[in-house]
Every structure is written in C-alpha cells, then in structure tokens.
Design an enzyme around this catalytic site. Sequence first.
Site, PDB file in Angstrom:
ATOM      1  N   ILE A  63       0.825  -1.225   0.000  1.00  0.00           N
ATOM      2  CA  ILE A  63       0.000   0.000   0.000  1.00  0.00           C
ATOM      3  C   ILE A  63       0.855   1.270   0.000  1.00  0.00           C
ATOM      4  O   ILE A  63       0.400   2.312  -0.467  1.00  0.00           O
ATOM      5  CB  ILE A  63      -0.995  -0.026   1.186  1.00  0.00           C
ATOM      6  CG1 ILE A  63      -2.173   0.933   0.931  1.00  0.00           C
ATOM      7  CG2 ILE A  63      -0.300   0.295   2.503  1.00  0.00           C
ATOM      8  CD1 ILE A  63      -3.351   0.731   1.846  1.00  0.00           C
ATOM      9  N   VAL A  67       1.291  -3.653   8.332  1.00  0.00           N
ATOM     10  CA  VAL A  67       1.165  -2.516   7.419  1.00  0.00           C
ATOM     11  C   VAL A  67       1.494  -1.200   8.141  1.00  0.00           C
ATOM     12  O   VAL A  67       2.032  -0.267   7.534  1.00  0.00           O
ATOM     13  CB  VAL A  67      -0.234  -2.515   6.758  1.00  0.00           C
ATOM     14  CG1 VAL A  67      -1.341  -2.149   7.714  1.00  0.00           C
ATOM     15  CG2 VAL A  67      -0.258  -1.597   5.547  1.00  0.00           C
ATOM     16  N   ASP A  68       1.220  -1.146   9.426  1.00  0.00           N
ATOM     17  CA  ASP A  68       1.536   0.039  10.246  1.00  0.00           C
ATOM     18  C   ASP A  68       3.049   0.309  10.194  1.00  0.00           C
ATOM     19  O   ASP A  68       3.497   1.437   9.925  1.00  0.00           O
ATOM     20  CB  ASP A  68       1.075  -0.249  11.689  1.00  0.00           C
ATOM     21  CG  ASP A  68       1.000   0.993  12.559  1.00  0.00           C
ATOM     22  OD1 ASP A  68       1.190   2.102  12.045  1.00  0.00           O
ATOM     23  OD2 ASP A  68       0.743   0.836  13.782  1.00  0.00           O
TER      24      ASP A  68
HETATM   25  N1  AR6 Z   1       0.720  -3.160   2.234  1.00  0.00           N
HETATM   26  C1  AR6 Z   1      -0.553  -3.613   2.250  1.00  0.00           C
HETATM   27  N2  AR6 Z   1      -0.997  -4.531   3.133  1.00  0.00           N
HETATM   28  C2  AR6 Z   1      -0.107  -5.013   4.037  1.00  0.00           C
HETATM   29  C3  AR6 Z   1       1.239  -4.589   4.078  1.00  0.00           C
HETATM   30  C4  AR6 Z   1       1.644  -3.605   3.135  1.00  0.00           C
HETATM   31  N3  AR6 Z   1       2.885  -3.136   3.094  1.00  0.00           N
HETATM   32  N4  AR6 Z   1       1.862  -5.263   5.089  1.00  0.00           N
HETATM   33  C5  AR6 Z   1       0.936  -6.083   5.648  1.00  0.00           C
HETATM   34  N5  AR6 Z   1      -0.253  -5.954   5.009  1.00  0.00           N
HETATM   35  P1  AR6 Z   1      -1.725  -6.044  10.044  1.00  0.00           P
HETATM   36  P2  AR6 Z   1      -4.043  -5.706  11.837  1.00  0.00           P
HETATM   37  C6  AR6 Z   1      -1.539  -6.630   5.239  1.00  0.00           C
HETATM   38  O1  AR6 Z   1      -1.154  -7.092  10.913  1.00  0.00           O
HETATM   39  O2  AR6 Z   1      -4.390  -7.143  11.693  1.00  0.00           O
HETATM   40  C7  AR6 Z   1       0.220  -3.572  13.892  1.00  0.00           C
HETATM   41  O3  AR6 Z   1       1.257  -3.931  14.749  1.00  0.00           O
HETATM   42  C8  AR6 Z   1      -1.543  -7.960   5.943  1.00  0.00           C
HETATM   43  O4  AR6 Z   1      -1.288  -9.016   5.012  1.00  0.00           O
HETATM   44  O5  AR6 Z   1      -0.822  -5.022   9.473  1.00  0.00           O
HETATM   45  O6  AR6 Z   1      -5.135  -4.683  11.711  1.00  0.00           O
HETATM   46  C9  AR6 Z   1      -0.591  -2.393  14.408  1.00  0.00           C
HETATM   47  O7  AR6 Z   1       0.235  -1.455  15.083  1.00  0.00           O
HETATM   48  C10 AR6 Z   1      -2.960  -8.033   6.470  1.00  0.00           C
HETATM   49  O8  AR6 Z   1      -3.828  -8.585   5.486  1.00  0.00           O
HETATM   50  O9  AR6 Z   1      -2.900  -5.206  10.825  1.00  0.00           O
HETATM   51  C11 AR6 Z   1      -1.546  -3.067  15.332  1.00  0.00           C
HETATM   52  O10 AR6 Z   1      -0.971  -3.310  16.597  1.00  0.00           O
HETATM   53  C12 AR6 Z   1      -3.363  -6.572   6.666  1.00  0.00           C
HETATM   54  O11 AR6 Z   1      -2.313  -5.800   6.082  1.00  0.00           O
HETATM   55  C13 AR6 Z   1      -1.849  -4.371  14.655  1.00  0.00           C
HETATM   56  O12 AR6 Z   1      -0.705  -4.644  13.827  1.00  0.00           O
HETATM   57  C14 AR6 Z   1      -3.527  -6.169   8.117  1.00  0.00           C
HETATM   58  O13 AR6 Z   1      -2.516  -6.802   8.902  1.00  0.00           O
HETATM   59  C15 AR6 Z   1      -3.046  -4.268  13.744  1.00  0.00           C
HETATM   60  O14 AR6 Z   1      -3.355  -5.547  13.240  1.00  0.00           O
END
Ligand code: AR6
Length: 178
Positions: free
Chosen positions: A12, A34-35
């Site tokens: 993203i 993603v954060d």
């Molecule tokens: N671009 C797009 N999507 C992504 C990317 C990227 N670069 N990297 C991961 N994803 P998650 P949550 C997808 O874990 O479940 C953090 O520590 C990934 O495959 O990022 O809402 C925050 O600080 C998945 O489908 O977020 C919170 O503590 C989606 O993004 C916690 O994680 C969401 O995965 C939030 O957890």
Amino acid sequence: MANRIKLVKGDITKIEVDAIVNAANSSLLGGGGVDGAIHRAGGKAILEECIAIRNKQGGCQTGEAVITTGGSLDAKYVIHTVGPVWNKVKTKLSMLLANCYQNSLQLAVEHQVKTIAFPNISTGIYRYPKNKAATVAVNTVKDFLEAHDTIEQVIFVCFDDENYEIYQALLGGDNDVL
Ligand code: AR6
C-alpha cells in the site's frame, strides 16, 4: 459503482492515491504489519503528527480514525484507523470493523480526498477471519459510495494471496497486480 472500486495486489505504501489508510493500534505509536511499513516508508513526520494527536485526544479508539499528512509518501494523507482484535467471545466486532471503513471514508470526504486505498484491516496481527472481514469491507464501502459522490475511487490493496483471492471472488472483474 463497479469502476469506483478497484482491487490491487501489493504494497500500500507504493499506491498513488490522495490518501492511504493505516491499520494502526490505539496508541498511534506504530507497530508491525502494514503500520510498520507505512511509518518506515513515510518517515518520522507521520509519527510526530500521531504523537501530537495522541497528546491532544489520547490515542484512537477501536473503530475510530484520525488523519495525518503522508510524510514522504506519494499519498497526501494517511488515515489511521484501529481495527478490532478478533475474539470469538466478543460481539459487535463486525460493527467495529465497519466503523473503521466508514469513519476513514468520512475523514476522507472532509479533506477533499478523491482517491483512497485500504489495506485489509484487522486480518493480520488482529486475526479477524479474512473472508468475514472482506465481506464487511466491501459492503461498507459500497454503501458509503452510494451515499457520497465526491470519492472517485476506493482501492482495496491486498498484500497476501488469500485476501486477494477472497476480494477477487467478491468484486469480480479485472484487477491489477503491482
Ligand atoms: N501493504 C498492504 N498490506 C499489508 C502490508 C503492506 N505493506 N503489510 C501487511 N499488510 P496487520 P491488523 C496486510 O497485521 O491485523 C500492527 O502492529 C496484511 O497481510 O498489518 O489490523 C498495528 O500497530 C494483512 O492482510 O494489521 C496493530 O498493533 C493486513 O495488512 C496491529 O498490527 C492487516 O494486517 C493491527 O493488526
């Protein structure tokens, strides 16, 4: 309606849109997934703005959203929203997840955002089942777009194959792979 929703597989932080949405946590201080990717790619300006918001309003509750600039990203804004942590005992999780999409889109409208990209909120570290989350995401975005014509395009950005296949099945049509 169909051409206002697009599906892309990829990172993203690389999407050229007015705003990208971050799946943050209530501290707004960054994390993994993603954060972490957004804060790494966007630089320290985003974190500084998050800290300022945190000092003013004490972070961000589940289902709510806040907005910062995009720092060094192509996107002008990052909208940070906090998805629910999956837990079978709790109720109202789908409503909280729907609130994430709705409140992010509302902030987008207020900031004249025309194009916005969403990750699959809650489906990583927060363990929300991907098929259930996708249904909430697509239905909520469709409902919002029907009621608001200033948003020209919403892009669902799927990072993993499983989410991409689920969204493909829900949305159909031609999609981009970055
Ligand atoms: N671009 C797009 N999507 C992504 C990317 C990227 N670069 N990297 C991961 N994803 P998650 P949550 C997808 O874990 O479940 C953090 O520590 C990934 O495959 O990022 O809402 C925050 O600080 C998945 O489908 O977020 C919170 O503590 C989606 O993004 C916690 O994680 C969401 O995965 C939030 O957890």
